[in-house]
Design an enzyme around this catalytic site. Sequence first.
Site, short mmCIF file in Angstrom:
data_model
loop_
_atom_site.label_atom_id
_atom_site.label_comp_id
_atom_site.label_asym_id
_atom_site.label_seq_id
_atom_site.Cartn_x
_atom_site.Cartn_y
_atom_site.Cartn_z
N MET A 169 0.81 -1.21 0.00
CA MET A 169 0.00 0.00 0.00
C MET A 169 0.85 1.27 0.00
O MET A 169 0.33 2.36 -0.26
CB MET A 169 -0.92 0.02 1.23
N ASP A 229 1.51 4.03 -6.95
CA ASP A 229 0.40 3.23 -6.42
C ASP A 229 0.38 1.87 -7.11
O ASP A 229 0.19 1.77 -8.32
CB ASP A 229 -0.92 3.98 -6.67
N GLY A 256 2.47 5.82 -2.60
CA GLY A 256 1.69 4.67 -2.97
C GLY A 256 0.20 4.92 -2.87
O GLY A 256 -0.29 6.01 -3.22
N HIS A 257 -0.54 3.97 -2.32
CA HIS A 257 -2.00 4.02 -2.29
C HIS A 257 -2.53 4.86 -1.14
O HIS A 257 -3.69 5.24 -1.15
CB HIS A 257 -2.54 2.59 -2.20
N TRP A 258 -1.70 5.09 -0.13
CA TRP A 258 -2.14 5.83 1.06
C TRP A 258 -1.53 7.22 1.09
O TRP A 258 -0.71 7.55 1.94
CB TRP A 258 -1.74 5.07 2.32
#
Length: 278
Positions: A169, A229, A256-258
């Site tokens: 993540m 991401d 990334g995704h967070w």
Amino acid sequence: MPLQLTQESTSRFVKLPSGNVHYNVAGEGHPLILLHGSGPGATGWSNFGPNIATLAEQFTCYAVDMPGWGESDPVTPQDRDHAQTALEFMDELGLEKAAFVGNSMGGATTIRFAVEHPERQSHLITMGAGARGVKLFGAGDGPTEGLKILMKGYREPSIETMRELVDVMSYDSGDLSEQRAQERLDSLLAHPEHARNFLSGGRNPRDWPAEEAVAGIQVPALLIHGRDDRVVHYENSLRLCALIGNSRLVLLNRCGHWAQVEHAEEFNRLVTDFVHNN
């Protein structure tokens, strides 16, 4: 100086037609409804804990555990309707209009809410949200590396798989990776019914509005995405930015995704400036 807040001190429950819903609340000012992403052990606090104290200095922050996650009631994928739950939540708490801030799955809810209830949404803010349509640069039609590990986390709940999840993540999971992995595992094991329900059905088609509906959104939109991401490729936000007329995209390097966790200070500043000035 940010407020000194804890998960326990901000914890509340509300009974809705959708079920018993848990949320964390702090601050005063224009309402921000913070919607977490999917994944084993995800909660409103786990997704937005690093942000609430700062944002609560200027806004009333509501980090909601959607049905099927956290301390909220369980629900099957076929029966969940997060946009409807969000509407019920606003009605019950007397919120006439709010800014929505959604990560990943929460971003899909934020977009759908803008399609179905634009008069109740003042601002649309997403991080790592997906989009319908053919992808040119992403991983194709199959699940991404991150989504495969997310599903593994549901099927094989252990500290090892939660470490994998936290790592995929993030661009750099950092010094708090072990703590985040343990928090995710604790949350997952506390509510095994959420994992069983998630594995029983997968994605609900209601979660993703059609392209023509997204293109009709008039709510001012801020789309934030990490360049790195590995869960939802940033091409999805490029597509959303092309579809939504009153939108802007912020693409963050080494992210990334967070985005809200990895770049918390910049994220808080972007959200604050956008809500105040649009």
